[in-house]
Design an enzyme around this catalytic site. Structure first.
Site, PDB file in Angstrom:
ATOM      1  N   ASN A   9      -9.728  62.397   5.682  1.00  0.00           N
ATOM      2  CA  ASN A   9      -9.112  61.548   6.709  1.00  0.00           C
ATOM      3  C   ASN A   9      -8.833  62.431   7.929  1.00  0.00           C
ATOM      4  O   ASN A   9      -7.893  63.225   7.920  1.00  0.00           O
ATOM      5  CB  ASN A   9      -7.806  60.962   6.146  1.00  0.00           C
ATOM      6  CG  ASN A   9      -6.998  60.220   7.190  1.00  0.00           C
ATOM      7  OD1 ASN A   9      -7.494  59.916   8.277  1.00  0.00           O
ATOM      8  ND2 ASN A   9      -5.743  59.931   6.872  1.00  0.00           N
ATOM      9  N   TRP A  10      -9.666  62.296   8.951  1.00  0.00           N
ATOM     10  CA  TRP A  10      -9.498  63.163  10.125  1.00  0.00           C
ATOM     11  C   TRP A  10      -8.316  62.756  10.997  1.00  0.00           C
ATOM     12  O   TRP A  10      -7.981  63.458  11.948  1.00  0.00           O
ATOM     13  CB  TRP A  10     -10.792  63.142  10.972  1.00  0.00           C
ATOM     14  CG  TRP A  10     -11.891  63.988  10.395  1.00  0.00           C
ATOM     15  CD1 TRP A  10     -11.899  64.612   9.168  1.00  0.00           C
ATOM     16  CD2 TRP A  10     -13.133  64.308  11.023  1.00  0.00           C
ATOM     17  NE1 TRP A  10     -13.079  65.288   9.006  1.00  0.00           N
ATOM     18  CE2 TRP A  10     -13.858  65.125  10.123  1.00  0.00           C
ATOM     19  CE3 TRP A  10     -13.715  63.979  12.248  1.00  0.00           C
ATOM     20  CZ2 TRP A  10     -15.127  65.619  10.424  1.00  0.00           C
ATOM     21  CZ3 TRP A  10     -14.982  64.474  12.546  1.00  0.00           C
ATOM     22  CH2 TRP A  10     -15.672  65.287  11.633  1.00  0.00           C
ATOM     23  N   LYS A  11      -7.745  61.599  10.735  1.00  0.00           N
ATOM     24  CA  LYS A  11      -6.636  61.089  11.571  1.00  0.00           C
ATOM     25  C   LYS A  11      -7.062  61.120  13.048  1.00  0.00           C
ATOM     26  O   LYS A  11      -8.202  60.810  13.353  1.00  0.00           O
ATOM     27  CB  LYS A  11      -5.362  61.894  11.323  1.00  0.00           C
ATOM     28  CG  LYS A  11      -5.055  62.066   9.839  1.00  0.00           C
ATOM     29  CD  LYS A  11      -3.689  62.606   9.598  1.00  0.00           C
ATOM     30  CE  LYS A  11      -3.529  62.912   8.123  1.00  0.00           C
ATOM     31  NZ  LYS A  11      -2.163  63.092   7.714  1.00  0.00           N
ATOM     32  N   HIS A  93      -2.188  53.413   4.959  1.00  0.00           N
ATOM     33  CA  HIS A  93      -1.745  54.818   5.052  1.00  0.00           C
ATOM     34  C   HIS A  93      -0.297  54.840   5.555  1.00  0.00           C
ATOM     35  O   HIS A  93       0.073  54.044   6.418  1.00  0.00           O
ATOM     36  CB  HIS A  93      -2.659  55.599   6.002  1.00  0.00           C
ATOM     37  CG  HIS A  93      -2.453  57.073   5.906  1.00  0.00           C
ATOM     38  ND1 HIS A  93      -1.377  57.704   6.514  1.00  0.00           N
ATOM     39  CD2 HIS A  93      -3.149  58.045   5.268  1.00  0.00           C
ATOM     40  CE1 HIS A  93      -1.438  59.007   6.249  1.00  0.00           C
ATOM     41  NE2 HIS A  93      -2.502  59.238   5.493  1.00  0.00           N
ATOM     42  N   GLU A  95       1.188  56.662   7.582  1.00  0.00           N
ATOM     43  CA  GLU A  95       1.340  56.835   9.033  1.00  0.00           C
ATOM     44  C   GLU A  95       1.127  55.506   9.755  1.00  0.00           C
ATOM     45  O   GLU A  95       1.744  55.239  10.786  1.00  0.00           O
ATOM     46  CB  GLU A  95       0.371  57.915   9.531  1.00  0.00           C
ATOM     47  CG  GLU A  95       0.848  59.299   9.082  1.00  0.00           C
ATOM     48  CD  GLU A  95      -0.242  60.347   8.970  1.00  0.00           C
ATOM     49  OE1 GLU A  95      -1.351  60.125   9.473  1.00  0.00           O
ATOM     50  OE2 GLU A  95       0.032  61.394   8.358  1.00  0.00           O
ATOM     51  N   GLU A 163      -0.152  58.839  -2.410  1.00  0.00           N
ATOM     52  CA  GLU A 163       0.184  59.849  -1.401  1.00  0.00           C
ATOM     53  C   GLU A 163       1.701  59.916  -1.227  1.00  0.00           C
ATOM     54  O   GLU A 163       2.273  59.149  -0.424  1.00  0.00           O
ATOM     55  CB  GLU A 163      -0.458  59.491  -0.061  1.00  0.00           C
ATOM     56  CG  GLU A 163      -1.964  59.485  -0.085  1.00  0.00           C
ATOM     57  CD  GLU A 163      -2.544  59.871   1.271  1.00  0.00           C
ATOM     58  OE1 GLU A 163      -3.348  60.801   1.311  1.00  0.00           O
ATOM     59  OE2 GLU A 163      -2.162  59.257   2.285  1.00  0.00           O
ATOM     60  N   GLY A 169       0.864  66.612   4.856  1.00  0.00           N
ATOM     61  CA  GLY A 169       0.994  67.535   5.992  1.00  0.00           C
ATOM     62  C   GLY A 169       2.059  68.591   5.811  1.00  0.00           C
ATOM     63  O   GLY A 169       2.374  69.318   6.756  1.00  0.00           O
ATOM     64  N   SER A 207      -1.469  67.403   1.136  1.00  0.00           N
ATOM     65  CA  SER A 207      -1.634  68.861   1.189  1.00  0.00           C
ATOM     66  C   SER A 207      -2.583  69.404   0.113  1.00  0.00           C
ATOM     67  O   SER A 207      -2.333  70.467  -0.468  1.00  0.00           O
ATOM     68  CB  SER A 207      -0.276  69.559   1.116  1.00  0.00           C
ATOM     69  OG  SER A 207       0.490  69.194   2.256  1.00  0.00           O
ATOM     70  N   GLY A 228      -6.255  65.235   4.401  1.00  0.00           N
ATOM     71  CA  GLY A 228      -6.146  65.265   5.853  1.00  0.00           C
ATOM     72  C   GLY A 228      -6.619  66.596   6.402  1.00  0.00           C
ATOM     73  O   GLY A 228      -7.808  66.827   6.622  1.00  0.00           O
TER      74      GLY A 228
HETATM   75  C1  PEP Z   1      -3.300  62.268   4.507  1.00  0.00           C
HETATM   76  O1  PEP Z   1      -2.807  62.089   5.603  1.00  0.00           O
HETATM   77  O2  PEP Z   1      -3.875  61.318   3.920  1.00  0.00           O
HETATM   78  C2  PEP Z   1      -3.182  63.586   3.901  1.00  0.00           C
HETATM   79  C3  PEP Z   1      -3.266  63.668   2.615  1.00  0.00           C
HETATM   80  O3  PEP Z   1      -2.964  64.652   4.758  1.00  0.00           O
HETATM   81  P1  PEP Z   1      -2.851  66.213   4.359  1.00  0.00           P
HETATM   82  O4  PEP Z   1      -3.987  66.500   3.391  1.00  0.00           O
HETATM   83  O5  PEP Z   1      -3.001  66.940   5.630  1.00  0.00           O
HETATM   84  O6  PEP Z   1      -1.541  66.371   3.689  1.00  0.00           O
END
Ligand code: PEP
Length: 248
Positions: A9-11, A93, A95, A163, A169, A207, A228
């Site tokens: 997921n590049w956001k 998600h 976010e 998640e 993050g 993470s 991410g």
């Molecule tokens: C995400 O936003 O779906 C995610 C898992 O981010 P990260 O891997 O950076 O924690």
């Protein structure tokens, strides 16, 4: 056997140059058929991904609207995602739930819209740290999953991503035993909501990085990862794909 999935997921990150790096990777990528490797770039990069990626690397989107067309400025329909060759779309998600006040009902509509167009939703659920500390994580997950009671939702075409919001993050993923407990709980909930629950892939997100993925990939009921930060560099992403590939 449940399919394994590594989804990046590049956001709100990534560039046309990054798409080209991943296009090169997609040409040399060798992986088992039972593993899907997916990159979900921002919407404006989907066209370039469609043109550049070899079929070994699938394309996903980061969201879709619950309706298939209409007066929704700034939104993107599942219909358009289908035309951009998206095989998957992330929905719900944390976010998006936070930044765009998305409710469980809205997420349910997005799942239906995606499925109608033959796109598999990656349905994100997860609790906040205070909910975990209060011992309420199970209630939170059960509530988010309850939208699957809608009999129009096709559980055969669904991926669930656990998640924990506090791990996203943060640089530190959840502990192994917390992940196994949550995934077991989700699997049991799915069994009461869908006939083919044992076939639904449950991904962990929060993470995931090259240095913690091998252990993760071997945990019970962990069928892949939603990633991410570590999906932005080919060198990192490829190690995640390799780790889950090695479990097959
Ligand atoms: C995400 O936003 O779906 C995610 C898992 O981010 P990260 O891997 O950076 O924690």
């Amino acid at each position: 056997m449940v399919k394994k999935i590594v989804a990046g997921n590049w956001k709100m990150n990534g560039s046309p140059q990054d798409i080209q790096s991943f296009a090169h990777y997609s040409q040399i990528l060798t992986k088992p058929d039972q593993l899907d490797a997916i990159i979900c770039p921002p919407f404006p990069l989907l066209g370039e991904a469609k043109q550049s990626f070899h079929e070994q690397l699938l394309i996903g989107a980061q969201d879709c609207h619950g309706e298939l067309a209409g007066a929704h400025t700034g939104d993107v329909s599942a219909q358009l995602l289908q035309q951009m060759c998206c095989s998957y779309v992330i929905v719900g998600h944390s976010e998006r739930r936070q930044d765009h006040a998305e409710t469980d009902v809205m997420v349910g509509r997005k799942i239906l819209a995606a499925q109608e167009l033959g796109i598999t939703p990656i349905f994100c659920i997860g609790e906040q740290m205070d909910q975990r500390r209060a011992g309420r994580w199970g209630d939170v997950l059960a509530q988010q999953l309850s939208i699957l009671r809608d009999e129009k939702i096709d559980a055969g075409m669904l991926v669930v991503a656990y998640e924990p919001i506090w791990a996203i993050g943060s640089g530190a993923r959840a502990e192994n035993n917390d992940i196994v407990e949550a995934h077991g709980f989700i699997r049991a909930q799915l069994a009461s909501l869908a006939n083919n629950a044992s076939k639904i892939a449950i991904l962990y997100g929060g993470s995931v990085k090259p240095d913690n993925v091998v252990e993760l990939s071997q945990l019970a009921d962990v069928d892949g990862a939603l990633v991410g930060g570590a999906s932005l560099k080919v060198e990192d992403f490829s190690q995640l794909v390799e780790a889950f590939g090695a479990t097959l």
